[in-house]
Design a protein around this motif. Sequence first.
Motif, PDB file in Angstrom:
ATOM      1  N   ALA A   1       0.846  -1.214   0.000  1.00 27.25           N
ATOM      2  CA  ALA A   1       0.000   0.000   0.000  1.00 27.25           C
ATOM      3  C   ALA A   1       0.877   1.258   0.000  1.00 27.25           C
ATOM      4  N   PRO A   2       1.920   1.347   0.881  1.00 28.75           N
ATOM      5  CA  PRO A   2       2.790   2.525   0.805  1.00 28.75           C
ATOM      6  C   PRO A   2       3.494   2.667  -0.544  1.00 28.75           C
ATOM      7  N   LEU A   3       3.874   1.530  -1.158  1.00 31.46           N
ATOM      8  CA  LEU A   3       4.560   1.614  -2.452  1.00 31.46           C
ATOM      9  C   LEU A   3       3.627   2.206  -3.519  1.00 31.46           C
ATOM     10  N   LEU A   4       2.374   1.722  -3.545  1.00 28.73           N
ATOM     11  CA  LEU A   4       1.429   2.237  -4.545  1.00 28.73           C
ATOM     12  C   LEU A   4       1.070   3.694  -4.245  1.00 28.73           C
ATOM     13  N   ASP A   5       0.954   4.004  -2.951  1.00 30.43           N
ATOM     14  CA  ASP A   5       0.701   5.380  -2.527  1.00 30.43           C
ATOM     15  C   ASP A   5       1.812   6.290  -3.082  1.00 30.43           C
ATOM     16  N   MET A   6       3.080   5.853  -2.891  1.00 31.09           N
ATOM     17  CA  MET A   6       4.206   6.662  -3.364  1.00 31.09           C
ATOM     18  C   MET A   6       4.233   6.774  -4.880  1.00 31.09           C
ATOM     19  N   ALA A   7       3.854   5.681  -5.559  1.00 32.84           N
ATOM     20  CA  ALA A   7       3.838   5.724  -7.031  1.00 32.84           C
ATOM     21  C   ALA A   7       2.803   6.741  -7.511  1.00 32.84           C
ATOM     22  N   MET A   8       1.652   6.783  -6.814  1.00 38.33           N
ATOM     23  CA  MET A   8       0.627   7.757  -7.214  1.00 38.33           C
ATOM     24  C   MET A   8       1.089   9.185  -6.901  1.00 38.33           C
ATOM     25  N   LEU A   9       1.726   9.366  -5.744  1.00 37.03           N
ATOM     26  CA  LEU A   9       2.247  10.695  -5.400  1.00 37.03           C
ATOM     27  C   LEU A   9       3.335  11.125  -6.373  1.00 37.03           C
TER      28      LEU A   9
END
Length: 286
Positions: free
Chosen positions: A161-169
Amino acid sequence: MTEISIVGLGLMGTALAGTLLKAGHEVTVWNRTDSKTEPLVAMGARRAANLAEAVRPGSLVIVCVLDYDTVHGLLGQTELRGVTLVNLTSGRPEEARRTAEWAEARGAGYLDGGVMAVPQMIGAPGALILYSGSREVFDRFAEPLGQLAEARFVDTDPGLAPLLDMAMLTGMYGQIAGITQGFALVRSAGLPLRDFASTLLVPWLRAMGELAHRWAEEVDAGQWGTDVANLGVNKVALDSIALAMREQGIEGNLLAPFKHLVDKRVADGHQDQGLQSLVEELHPGR
Ligand code: NDP
């Protein structure tokens, strides 16, 4: 009904607590700066006199503070056995993995979350929270989590979840960098930005954003060719933009690292490939 505690009442924690209260949940709140509990107490929240009162066995504890060091600094002082932690603090994938191991070793259930919303969107359509870690925790607390935002479980690896969050950011900040640079160019011509944004830039970005679907499929398939615009043509455009920025008296070029990557790819003989091939330059894939 499960006891829910919110630890951390910054802008986001306050929105999370307020939304759960409005949905009829009993909510206990704790914050380092105690005065931030007051508006929530006025809405019906219970104020915990200390952190241990908010982190009790059997309770669901949603923590949303500045960073993971703060999470550890706070929860490292309290008993976690029998507690379920949902950590909505933003952080890195490795921090989430380590925190999950740490919490589970201390007898707590752990779910990590990446909030894809600003506080004003919490509890309203359009808000999304990505979750990873314990599927059991996600299923057990589906109802309160669903009150906060669309709740999407992405993987049992807590880091996803943090990885996808960072990819979106990353996508968002890249877009903001381009918008900022484009605004500077329009400003250098003495034009107001409002019309430029509404009639030109926003529709253009919307249309170009659609290309991400196509590039994603091409990268997944390892297809680096293009019938849109090759790297050679894009290099000429980026060289020209960099020069125009200087001629218009604009300080700096936020596209410089991107241009550097295009230059390198072209220098390596890949001028016929498409922009999607730059991903290969950054990571060869697994
Ligand atoms: P705020 O700055 O508004 O709040 C920060 C919170 O962390 C406060 O409760 C603050 O307590 C607490 N805190 C900071 N340092 C310490 C410390 N040393 N000990 C104890 N508590 C501490 O931030 P937000 O609420 O906006 O953000 C919180 C998290 O949510 C961040 O990880 C952020 O990335 C994430 N997030 C925020 C979004 C947003 O739009 N705001 C969007 C998506 C994610 P105190 O009140 O005492 O200072």
